[in-house]
Design a protein around this motif. Structure first.
Motif, PDB file in Angstrom:
ATOM      1  N   GLY A 165       0.853  -1.148   0.085  1.00  0.00           N
ATOM      2  CA  GLY A 165      -0.007  -0.120  -0.099  1.00  0.00           C
ATOM      3  C   GLY A 165       0.893   1.268   0.149  1.00  0.00           C
ATOM      4  O   GLY A 165       0.529   2.160  -0.607  1.00  0.00           O
ATOM      5  N   LEU A 166       1.997   1.238   0.574  1.00  0.00           N
ATOM      6  CA  LEU A 166       2.725   2.247   0.840  1.00  0.00           C
ATOM      7  C   LEU A 166       3.340   2.723  -0.721  1.00  0.00           C
ATOM      8  O   LEU A 166       3.773   3.605  -1.163  1.00  0.00           O
ATOM      9  N   LEU A 167       3.947   1.506  -1.242  1.00  0.00           N
ATOM     10  CA  LEU A 167       4.747   1.775  -2.615  1.00  0.00           C
ATOM     11  C   LEU A 167       3.394   2.106  -3.559  1.00  0.00           C
ATOM     12  O   LEU A 167       3.704   3.053  -4.292  1.00  0.00           O
ATOM     13  N   ILE A 168       2.425   1.760  -3.583  1.00  0.00           N
ATOM     14  CA  ILE A 168       1.461   2.309  -4.538  1.00  0.00           C
ATOM     15  C   ILE A 168       0.841   3.693  -4.216  1.00  0.00           C
ATOM     16  O   ILE A 168       0.910   4.451  -5.307  1.00  0.00           O
ATOM     17  N   ALA A 169       1.095   3.995  -3.006  1.00  0.00           N
ATOM     18  CA  ALA A 169       0.697   5.337  -2.652  1.00  0.00           C
ATOM     19  C   ALA A 169       1.810   6.381  -2.953  1.00  0.00           C
ATOM     20  O   ALA A 169       1.620   7.648  -3.266  1.00  0.00           O
ATOM     21  N   THR A 170       3.199   5.829  -3.194  1.00  0.00           N
ATOM     22  CA  THR A 170       4.365   6.584  -3.388  1.00  0.00           C
ATOM     23  C   THR A 170       4.996   6.609  -4.618  1.00  0.00           C
ATOM     24  O   THR A 170       5.108   7.502  -5.265  1.00  0.00           O
ATOM     25  N   LEU A 171       4.891   5.409  -5.183  1.00  0.00           N
ATOM     26  CA  LEU A 171       5.531   4.932  -6.312  1.00  0.00           C
ATOM     27  C   LEU A 171       4.745   4.617  -7.555  1.00  0.00           C
ATOM     28  O   LEU A 171       5.211   4.415  -8.605  1.00  0.00           O
ATOM     29  N   GLY A 172       3.479   4.090  -7.094  1.00  0.00           N
ATOM     30  CA  GLY A 172       2.604   3.676  -8.125  1.00  0.00           C
ATOM     31  C   GLY A 172       2.520   2.035  -8.233  1.00  0.00           C
ATOM     32  O   GLY A 172       3.399   1.456  -7.481  1.00  0.00           O
ATOM     33  N   ILE A 173       1.374   1.515  -8.736  1.00  0.00           N
ATOM     34  CA  ILE A 173       1.347   0.198  -8.660  1.00  0.00           C
ATOM     35  C   ILE A 173       2.457  -0.698  -9.376  1.00  0.00           C
ATOM     36  O   ILE A 173       2.743  -1.653  -8.679  1.00  0.00           O
ATOM     37  N   ALA A 174       2.905  -0.328 -10.390  1.00  0.00           N
ATOM     38  CA  ALA A 174       4.153  -0.877 -11.127  1.00  0.00           C
ATOM     39  C   ALA A 174       5.258  -1.093 -10.147  1.00  0.00           C
ATOM     40  O   ALA A 174       5.856  -2.491 -10.206  1.00  0.00           O
ATOM     41  N   ALA A 175       5.506  -0.464  -9.176  1.00  0.00           N
ATOM     42  CA  ALA A 175       6.700  -0.541  -8.230  1.00  0.00           C
ATOM     43  C   ALA A 175       6.453  -1.870  -7.334  1.00  0.00           C
ATOM     44  O   ALA A 175       7.397  -2.446  -7.051  1.00  0.00           O
ATOM     45  N   ALA A 176       4.996  -2.215  -7.059  1.00  0.00           N
ATOM     46  CA  ALA A 176       4.565  -3.134  -6.092  1.00  0.00           C
ATOM     47  C   ALA A 176       4.953  -4.404  -6.979  1.00  0.00           C
ATOM     48  O   ALA A 176       5.733  -5.488  -6.365  1.00  0.00           O
ATOM     49  N   TYR A 177       4.765  -4.344  -8.056  1.00  0.00           N
ATOM     50  CA  TYR A 177       4.897  -5.653  -9.012  1.00  0.00           C
ATOM     51  C   TYR A 177       6.368  -5.763  -9.259  1.00  0.00           C
ATOM     52  O   TYR A 177       6.722  -7.132  -9.234  1.00  0.00           O
ATOM     53  N   ALA A 178       7.267  -4.719  -9.430  1.00  0.00           N
ATOM     54  CA  ALA A 178       8.645  -4.941  -9.514  1.00  0.00           C
ATOM     55  C   ALA A 178       9.388  -5.579  -8.537  1.00  0.00           C
ATOM     56  O   ALA A 178      10.228  -6.334  -8.388  1.00  0.00           O
ATOM     57  N   VAL A 179       8.860  -5.077  -7.311  1.00  0.00           N
ATOM     58  CA  VAL A 179       9.577  -5.674  -5.971  1.00  0.00           C
ATOM     59  C   VAL A 179       9.034  -7.292  -5.780  1.00  0.00           C
ATOM     60  O   VAL A 179       9.777  -8.031  -5.405  1.00  0.00           O
ATOM     61  N   ASP A 180       8.068  -7.410  -6.259  1.00  0.00           N
ATOM     62  CA  ASP A 180       7.574  -9.056  -6.239  1.00  0.00           C
ATOM     63  C   ASP A 180       8.517  -9.948  -7.331  1.00  0.00           C
ATOM     64  O   ASP A 180       8.744 -11.111  -6.840  1.00  0.00           O
TER      65      ASP A 180
END
Length: 529
Positions: A165-180
């Protein structure tokens, strides 16, 4: 002097378990970040409750469909290579999600399709992950190792959604997928480092035969059936808040992606708290009492969610929901593990996962449809009532204790044969002749019925007991097995607990010599059915 009970963290002293446990926690954290991003992304692509709930269904449906063949694979192939291949595939799914999200090219159909692909990977890997524990720790550390795996899942559940949720709010949804994607690289590296001892191959079956064996085992295993029934009834009702949580946060709690991540983390934090309290609860209430308490607390938490209108209220309700969820989940999973012998562990756990995710899939679709027609509050209220009612009714069907000795007994002598037999030849008929006085026939019949289920459970496709018409005291038990190879597997699958059942039956035998055993195999070229 009795041996000391292993501590809760004793398995972490085993190097292989420690490395894979840490890597698995990291990978599960990435998976929860991915799922958090997908659930939130769908609320942006479409406000439809049905589509939002289908994100959960797309994750769980593949496990419902594929768990059994995945469990068979886990029992017959190299689990390490299987898991590496699956993790590579899942990494590619997350790469595709990241690219589509960064290019603003995502659609509801693409999101559901890629989510389904991720569910396929989870379906293929879950039985292998659960079955690999005996290869990582000694037998006396099995139970704490299973508990630590559950704890690791919930640590990931607590961390992943919040960070996502923090990544989505700050860097966008693509960032959460990239960390995965990075988390998959870590688990692949750990699996490549691990060098397990070679598994024995003498009892491995072909895939379809292994699947049939797993289904046959469940069909004739009363204790596993009770576990599966209790699991289905609870999860189909209590899955409501999992399926509807993105809408609950957005529409009822008026929250953003950060609040959604915190809500998911609250479930994980509650689960960790529940896992820590579970030993005391289990000691006081037993397994059945723990399930009843978990069902009633889940019902109250879902009802509280229906009435929540602020983030703080919802998060408190989800803390209790997470604690109740892990109490039920861990109790059912540990019981399933306890009643499964090693030879069918992967398939038995796969059937448990099939029921679990099938119930989640059905529940997600059911509560999503109800929310579409009657609203979130009505759907959650109905789910709360159903969860409480099911908990009270299902309490009548007690869970098995799991105390049976499932160690292979190997008490059947190897059959004496005059010539070399084709292992695939069959069908095979086995006959065991007993001498039982006519007055004992009714009691003998009651005693041998459980043995008949054991024969069928371990490979027989037909079984019966007949008495000689001229000499009624001569009673013959017979059963048919598809091949000679399958019959030899029956020899290896009889456990010490099964041996006790056989001993009760043999107690009715009234002759100095033990019951006579005869083996017959179909003639080559003979027409058989």
């Amino acid at each position: 002097m009795a041996a000391a009970t292993p501590g809760a963290f004793a398995p972490l002293r085993e190097r292989a378990f420690l490395v894979l446990w840490i890597a698995t926690v990291a990978a599960n954290t990435g998976t929860w970040m991915r799922d958090t991003a997908s659930g939130w992304l769908m609320t942006s692509l479409s406000p439809s409750p049905t589509l939002v709930a289908l994100v959960q269904a797309a994750t769980t449906l593949p496990i419902f469909l594929l768990a059994l063949p995945a469990g068979a694979l886990a029992d017959i192939v190299d689990r390490r290579r299987l898991m590496i291949a699956i993790q590579l595939g899942l990494a590619l799914v997350s790469v595709a999600l990241a690219l589509l999200a960064s290019l603003d090219a995502m659609t509801p159909a693409l999101l559901l399709g890629l989510t389904f692909c991720g569910g396929v990977g989870a379906a293929l890997s879950a039985p292998a992950w659960q079955s690999v524990v005996p290869q990582l720790v000694p037998r006396d550390l099995m139970r704490p190792a299973i508990a630590l795996n559950s704890l690791g899942v919930n640590i990931a559940r607590a961390i992943g959604p919040a960070v996502g949720g923090l990544l989505i709010a700050t860097l966008g949804i693509a960032a959460a997928y990239a960390v995965d994607v990075l988390s998959y690289a870590l688990i692949i590296a750990a699996l490549m480092w691990w060098k397990p001892a070679a598994r024995a191959s003498e009892d491995r079956e072909q895939l379809l035969d292994a699947m049939r064996s797993g289904l046959r085992f469940a069909l004739f295993h009363d204790e596993l059936q009770r576990v599966l029934l209790r699991a289905f009834l609870f999860f189909v009702a209590a899955s409501a808040y999992w399926a509807l949580l993105p809408l609950i946060v957005r529409q009822q709690l008026r929250g953003d992606a950060t609040v959604y991540g915190l809500a998911m983390a609250a479930i994980g934090a509650g689960a960790i708290l529940g896992a820590l309290l579970l030993p005391r609860v289990r000691q006081r209430l037993g397994a059945d009492g723990t399930l009843l308490l978990g069902g009633l607390v889940s019902a109250l938490a879902i009802a509280a969610l229906a009435m929540s209108r602020a983030p703080a209220q919802g998060i408190v309700a989800l803390l209790f929901a997470g604690a109740a969820w892990i109490a039920v989940l861990t109790t059912l999973n540990a019981t399933a593990q306890a009643v499964l012998p090693d030879w069918v562990r992967g398939r038995g756990l796969a059937l448990y996962l099939t029921v679990f995710f099938g119930a989640m899939t059905l529940g997600s679709a059911l509560w999503g449809q109800l929310a579409s027609h009657a609203g979130l509050v009505v759907s959650l209220a109905a789910a709360a009532c159903a969860t409480a009612l099911i908990g009270l009714v299902a309490h009548r069907w007690s869970l098995p204790t799991g105390d049976a000795n499932l160690t292979p007994s190997l008490h059947w002598p190897e059959p004496a044969v005059s010539d070399e037999i084709d292992a695939s030849g069959g069908p095979v008929m086995v006959r065991i002749r007993y001498v039982v006085p006519s007055a004992d026939h009714a009691a003998f019949h009651d005693a041998i019925r459980p043995l008949g289920r054991i024969r069928r459970r371990d490979g027989a496709y037909a079984w019966g007991v007949i008495a000689d018409v001229e000499r009624p005291e001569l009673v013959t038990e017979w059963f048919l097995v598809a091949s000679w190879e399958q019959h030899l597997r029956q020899h290896r699958r009889m456990s010490e607990s099964d041996r006790q059942v056989q001993a009760v039956v043999n107690g009715f035998h009234r002759a100095e010599a033990p019951p006579m055993v005869e083996h017959g195999i179909a003639l080559k070229g003979a027409a058989t059915r």
